[in-house]
Structure formats: C-alpha cells, structure tokens
Scaffold this motif. Sequence first.
Motif, short mmCIF file in Angstrom:
data_model
loop_
_atom_site.label_atom_id
_atom_site.label_comp_id
_atom_site.label_asym_id
_atom_site.label_seq_id
_atom_site.Cartn_x
_atom_site.Cartn_y
_atom_site.Cartn_z
N GLU A 82 59.27 59.29 46.60
CA GLU A 82 60.40 58.52 45.64
C GLU A 82 60.98 59.65 44.87
O GLU A 82 60.15 60.20 44.17
CB GLU A 82 59.86 57.51 45.30
CG GLU A 82 59.59 56.12 45.99
CD GLU A 82 59.42 55.10 45.49
OE1 GLU A 82 59.02 54.98 43.86
OE2 GLU A 82 59.04 54.00 45.95
N ILE A 83 62.41 59.57 44.86
CA ILE A 83 63.15 60.44 43.91
C ILE A 83 64.00 59.33 43.18
O ILE A 83 64.91 58.91 43.88
CB ILE A 83 63.95 61.69 44.65
CG1 ILE A 83 62.87 62.54 45.57
CG2 ILE A 83 64.78 62.49 43.88
CD1 ILE A 83 61.84 63.28 44.90
N SER B 119 62.21 61.52 56.97
CA SER B 119 63.28 60.98 56.16
C SER B 119 63.37 59.61 56.50
O SER B 119 63.55 58.96 57.28
CB SER B 119 64.48 61.81 56.59
OG SER B 119 65.50 61.22 55.75
N SER B 120 63.77 58.91 55.38
CA SER B 120 63.99 57.39 55.11
C SER B 120 65.59 57.15 54.81
O SER B 120 65.69 55.72 54.72
CB SER B 120 62.95 56.78 54.42
OG SER B 120 63.02 57.03 53.08
N GLU B 121 65.98 58.30 54.34
CA GLU B 121 67.44 58.08 53.74
C GLU B 121 68.27 59.38 54.16
O GLU B 121 67.68 60.46 54.18
CB GLU B 121 67.35 57.96 52.41
CG GLU B 121 68.56 57.34 51.57
CD GLU B 121 68.38 57.20 50.37
OE1 GLU B 121 69.30 57.68 49.47
OE2 GLU B 121 67.45 56.66 49.46
N SER C 219 67.91 66.61 56.11
CA SER C 219 67.66 68.05 56.35
C SER C 219 66.22 68.30 56.36
O SER C 219 65.83 69.55 56.52
CB SER C 219 68.48 68.75 55.23
OG SER C 219 67.98 68.51 54.07
N LEU C 220 65.17 67.32 55.77
CA LEU C 220 63.83 67.76 55.78
C LEU C 220 63.26 67.14 56.71
O LEU C 220 61.87 67.40 57.06
CB LEU C 220 63.47 67.34 54.27
CG LEU C 220 64.01 67.56 52.91
CD1 LEU C 220 63.22 67.01 51.86
CD2 LEU C 220 63.56 69.26 52.91
N GLU C 221 63.80 66.37 57.57
CA GLU C 221 63.14 65.55 58.96
C GLU C 221 62.38 66.54 59.52
O GLU C 221 62.87 67.60 60.16
CB GLU C 221 64.30 65.02 59.48
CG GLU C 221 63.78 64.07 60.72
CD GLU C 221 62.86 62.83 60.65
OE1 GLU C 221 62.04 62.73 61.35
OE2 GLU C 221 63.18 62.41 59.44
N GLY C 222 61.24 66.31 59.72
CA GLY C 222 60.26 67.17 60.77
C GLY C 222 59.50 68.34 60.13
O GLY C 222 59.04 69.10 60.65
N ARG C 223 60.20 68.85 58.91
CA ARG C 223 59.74 69.80 58.16
C ARG C 223 58.09 69.78 57.87
O ARG C 223 57.77 68.45 57.42
CB ARG C 223 60.36 70.21 56.94
CG ARG C 223 61.23 71.39 57.14
CD ARG C 223 61.84 71.89 55.88
NE ARG C 223 61.26 72.66 55.12
CZ ARG C 223 61.41 72.94 53.95
NH1 ARG C 223 62.86 72.59 53.17
NH2 ARG C 223 60.91 73.67 52.89
N GLN C 224 57.35 70.91 58.01
CA GLN C 224 55.93 71.16 57.77
C GLN C 224 55.79 71.55 56.45
O GLN C 224 56.51 72.49 55.92
CB GLN C 224 55.40 71.79 58.89
CG GLN C 224 53.95 71.71 58.68
CD GLN C 224 53.26 70.63 59.61
OE1 GLN C 224 53.92 70.23 60.54
NE2 GLN C 224 52.15 70.03 58.92
N PHE C 225 55.15 70.88 55.57
CA PHE C 225 54.67 71.26 54.07
C PHE C 225 53.20 71.43 54.09
O PHE C 225 52.40 70.79 54.45
CB PHE C 225 55.19 70.47 53.32
CG PHE C 225 56.66 70.17 53.18
CD1 PHE C 225 57.69 71.05 52.49
CD2 PHE C 225 57.49 69.24 53.73
CE1 PHE C 225 58.68 71.00 52.38
CE2 PHE C 225 58.61 69.04 53.78
CZ PHE C 225 59.62 69.99 53.17
#
Length: 67
Positions: A12-13, A32-34, A39-45
């Motif tokens: 949450e931001i 992503s939920s919004e 742009s972060l969808e599917g990104r690995q961290f």
Amino acid sequence: MSHTQSDAYIIEIHDRAAGIITRDARGFRFFSSERLFDSLEGRQFRSAREAERAARAVFSERRNRLS
C-alpha cells in the motif's frame, strides 16, 4: 511459538493498494492492483522492501509529473 513468513504481501502506498507480491524461488513477483502501478506488473524483486520502494518511486514520479 513458531515463526513462519508469509508468501504474499499487499503493498500500500498512501492508503492505495499498489499491488500484491508473491514469493517464489527467485524472490518476489509483483502483481499490480491499480493502473498506476502497471509498469511493475510481473517484475521480479529480491525482497518485499525492494518491491515497496519501486512502488513508492512510481507513485512519486506520477505525483511529480502532475505538479
């Protein structure tokens, strides 16, 4: 008492649900939920904190563009 780590977290931001991250073998994957955070969808961290920092950066960039 045993301690177990969760395999999914909500990021949450500023009271907005940016997305969910789920743990996998290589770290955490962002869903992503919004639209703002697509742009972060599917990104690995590597960590949950890294994903949260990335979401905060997206939010800040958007806010700065609108100012």
